[in-house]
Design a protein around this motif. Sequence first.
Motif, short mmCIF file in Angstrom:
data_model
loop_
_atom_site.label_atom_id
_atom_site.label_comp_id
_atom_site.label_asym_id
_atom_site.label_seq_id
_atom_site.Cartn_x
_atom_site.Cartn_y
_atom_site.Cartn_z
N ALA A 132 0.83 -1.29 -0.01
CA ALA A 132 0.07 -0.22 -0.09
C ALA A 132 0.93 1.10 -0.10
O ALA A 132 0.42 2.10 -0.72
CB ALA A 132 -0.99 -0.06 1.15
N LEU A 133 1.93 1.23 0.88
CA LEU A 133 2.83 2.49 0.67
C LEU A 133 3.62 2.67 -0.48
O LEU A 133 3.77 3.75 -1.16
CB LEU A 133 3.85 2.15 1.89
CG LEU A 133 3.15 2.50 3.35
CD1 LEU A 133 4.36 2.10 4.48
CD2 LEU A 133 2.58 3.92 3.55
N LEU A 134 4.06 1.45 -1.22
CA LEU A 134 4.78 1.64 -2.51
C LEU A 134 3.84 2.14 -3.46
O LEU A 134 4.32 2.49 -4.59
CB LEU A 134 5.36 0.44 -2.73
CG LEU A 134 6.59 -0.18 -1.77
CD1 LEU A 134 7.03 -1.49 -2.22
CD2 LEU A 134 7.68 0.69 -2.04
N TYR A 135 2.41 1.75 -3.28
CA TYR A 135 1.68 2.50 -4.35
C TYR A 135 1.11 3.73 -3.94
O TYR A 135 1.20 4.65 -4.81
CB TYR A 135 0.48 1.52 -4.51
CG TYR A 135 -0.64 1.79 -5.38
CD1 TYR A 135 -0.52 1.34 -6.92
CD2 TYR A 135 -1.56 2.88 -5.52
CE1 TYR A 135 -1.21 1.96 -7.65
CE2 TYR A 135 -2.53 3.22 -6.55
CZ TYR A 135 -2.38 2.68 -7.72
OH TYR A 135 -2.98 3.23 -8.75
N ALA A 136 0.68 4.13 -2.79
CA ALA A 136 -0.10 5.42 -2.49
C ALA A 136 0.96 6.52 -2.39
O ALA A 136 0.44 7.42 -3.04
CB ALA A 136 -0.72 5.17 -1.03
N LEU A 137 2.32 6.35 -1.95
CA LEU A 137 3.12 7.60 -1.95
C LEU A 137 3.58 7.97 -3.36
O LEU A 137 3.47 9.11 -3.50
CB LEU A 137 4.26 7.09 -0.82
CG LEU A 137 4.16 6.97 0.57
CD1 LEU A 137 5.25 6.44 1.18
CD2 LEU A 137 3.31 8.12 1.01
N PRO A 138 4.06 7.02 -3.99
CA PRO A 138 4.35 7.63 -5.49
C PRO A 138 3.28 8.14 -6.10
O PRO A 138 3.33 9.19 -7.09
CB PRO A 138 4.92 6.37 -6.20
CG PRO A 138 5.39 5.32 -5.12
CD PRO A 138 4.36 5.62 -4.03
N ALA A 139 1.97 7.55 -6.12
CA ALA A 139 0.79 8.26 -6.84
C ALA A 139 0.54 9.52 -6.12
O ALA A 139 0.33 10.58 -6.82
CB ALA A 139 -0.34 7.09 -6.46
N LEU A 140 0.55 9.75 -4.85
CA LEU A 140 0.36 11.06 -4.47
C LEU A 140 1.24 12.01 -4.87
O LEU A 140 1.27 13.23 -4.98
CB LEU A 140 0.47 11.01 -2.89
CG LEU A 140 -0.01 12.15 -1.87
CD1 LEU A 140 -1.43 12.75 -2.36
CD2 LEU A 140 0.09 11.96 -0.47
N GLY A 141 2.51 11.80 -4.82
CA GLY A 141 3.72 12.56 -5.27
C GLY A 141 3.43 12.98 -6.79
O GLY A 141 3.99 13.91 -7.01
#
Length: 326
Positions: free
Chosen positions: A217-226
């Motif tokens: 979840a972190l590896l998906y959500a953080l780049p998407a938000l960035g």
Amino acid sequence: MTGWAWLCFLSTLFTLLTFWVEPSRFRYPERPIVFLALCYNLLSAAYIIRGAIGAEKISCVNQIDGPSYIPIRDALKSIPCTIWWLVRYYLGLASNTWWAVLCGCWLLSAKNEWSSEALHNIASYLHAAAWIFPIFLTGGSLLSRNVVADELTGLCQISDESALWLEVLPHAMLLLLGCVFGSIAGSALVRVRRAVRCAGRSATKLERLMTRLGIFALLYALPALGGLVCVLHEASVKPRWRKLALLAALDCRTAQNCAPGPIYQAAGLEITLLRLFLSLVIGVTSGMWVWSSKTCRAWSKLLTAPNKPIRMQKSFQSFKQNGTVA
């Protein structure tokens, strides 16, 4: 950009091939990871094709009278660039939709205790939502004709004036929906873990699953938000950057020994490169779900040549020596 696209392509291709080798391993609620990888595999292929055929053949930017740069406000007039933009925009929305579907499946499994078979029964509805819903948003963006040229890549993108409504808002809503579903599912798994430990049983497998889910979840959500933050930043500073660059060029025409160029660097190259990187790195990290010993065993079983059973070898040797079967 092409290098990042190849990394994304190879990582997602490995995920898809692993699913082909052992499809029974990817049961619901984790089956949407395969379709998420498929979206990024096709998206990276579009970038690779752009790099292979060259920017001039697919670009929506014209070069007239030598190095003069003429930006296209209506990039839909370029058919190759329009097709490339449709593929990128649709696959981006489809991947975010599959992210929301994935978190929703984990929510139904962890909180409502849906079985894998029950989720498989509604798979057709999940596919309809994930593949058809982005079509309406893509069609609406196409009809609005708010597609312009990107100065760096020459490819098409949503105009800065419409980036908030057509680019950031749909992706942000899907990302937020998936994060909400994932948070509720995570809290449900924490309660299940507490109940298992109170019952005196081992929760090692459940804790390992929770760790994998959290990292994914972190590896998906953080780049998407960035990536969304980069789009917002570019949309806010690019109009001012263009205006000041034009004024600098006009002032330079009246001066001697002047090298024309922008004097305002707020919309720097670093933000654009970061946006491109974040749009493809999700595909690279999405393959982490198959980075396990199970994948190694599945591939070794496929690639290793089958050996003859020992009992059949002994029987064949006994038959040659004694004429009887052992």
